[in-house]
Design a protein around this motif. Sequence first.
Motif, PDB file in Angstrom:
ATOM      1  N   LEU A 167       2.761 -18.646   0.041  1.00 28.68           N
ATOM      2  CA  LEU A 167       3.463 -19.022  -1.193  1.00 28.68           C
ATOM      3  C   LEU A 167       4.860 -18.418  -1.240  1.00 28.68           C
ATOM      4  N   TYR A 168       4.952 -17.172  -0.841  1.00 30.41           N
ATOM      5  CA  TYR A 168       6.248 -16.493  -0.826  1.00 30.41           C
ATOM      6  C   TYR A 168       7.203 -17.181   0.153  1.00 30.41           C
ATOM      7  N   ALA A 178       1.151 -15.334 -10.774  1.00 30.10           N
ATOM      8  CA  ALA A 178       0.900 -16.722 -11.188  1.00 30.10           C
ATOM      9  C   ALA A 178      -0.269 -17.308 -10.402  1.00 30.10           C
ATOM     10  N   TRP A 179      -0.308 -17.036  -9.104  1.00 29.87           N
ATOM     11  CA  TRP A 179      -1.397 -17.570  -8.292  1.00 29.87           C
ATOM     12  C   TRP A 179      -2.722 -16.918  -8.675  1.00 29.87           C
ATOM     13  N   LEU A 180      -2.727 -15.614  -8.850  1.00 28.15           N
ATOM     14  CA  LEU A 180      -3.972 -14.926  -9.227  1.00 28.15           C
ATOM     15  C   LEU A 180      -4.458 -15.363 -10.607  1.00 28.15           C
ATOM     16  N   ASP A 181      -3.519 -15.640 -11.530  1.00 28.60           N
ATOM     17  CA  ASP A 181      -3.903 -16.149 -12.849  1.00 28.60           C
ATOM     18  C   ASP A 181      -4.589 -17.508 -12.727  1.00 28.60           C
ATOM     19  N   SER A 182      -4.040 -18.375 -11.881  1.00 31.14           N
ATOM     20  CA  SER A 182      -4.663 -19.694 -11.712  1.00 31.14           C
ATOM     21  C   SER A 182      -5.985 -19.566 -10.964  1.00 31.14           C
ATOM     22  N   LEU A 183      -6.074 -18.625 -10.065  1.00 33.33           N
ATOM     23  CA  LEU A 183      -7.304 -18.396  -9.313  1.00 33.33           C
ATOM     24  C   LEU A 183      -8.418 -17.882 -10.226  1.00 33.33           C
TER      25      LEU A 183
END
Length: 173
Positions: free
Chosen positions: A107-108, A81-86
């Motif tokens: 985040l974890y 999810a974070w890499l997608d938003s990045l």
Amino acid sequence: MDIVSTSFTHLYGTHHTWLLGLLRRRLNHRWDAADLAHDAFIRLLNRPLTETDHVRQRSYLATIARGLCIDHWRRRQLEKAWLDSLALRPQDTQPSPEQRAIIVETLYEVDAMLARLPTNVSDAFLLAQLHGLTYKQIAEHLGVGERMVKKYMAQALLHCAILEAELDGLLVQ
């Protein structure tokens, strides 16, 4: 060798191949399975198994492995999810690989902290931080008063401060 290390060595030798196979089937990834099998035995070192029955030992290891798999999958979801938003950000604003690793780990840790909080507390925190809702809007959304939202937020922020201190190495667990 003392008795604990001898029994651990025997336990490892008896169950490692079985546990690795179990994790490979669950994860469908050889290296992740090896990492989690290692983690399971590390946990066993921290909480030695007193059970001598072969079936119960495997049951205990399977329980540890199941929890590790859940953590692993949850971590992967967060990272994705974070890499997608990045990916939506311009290339020149991308963090370095080291910064990415730190951010994913943080985040974890935040996700794990939120999971330990009561549902209304974590919901209030997420509604305020991610969605920018006011306390009044959060109160309406959760069906509570604004005063309760303030208490929820204070509780969540206290846990954030504790987490920050733990991550900075100021607190010892």
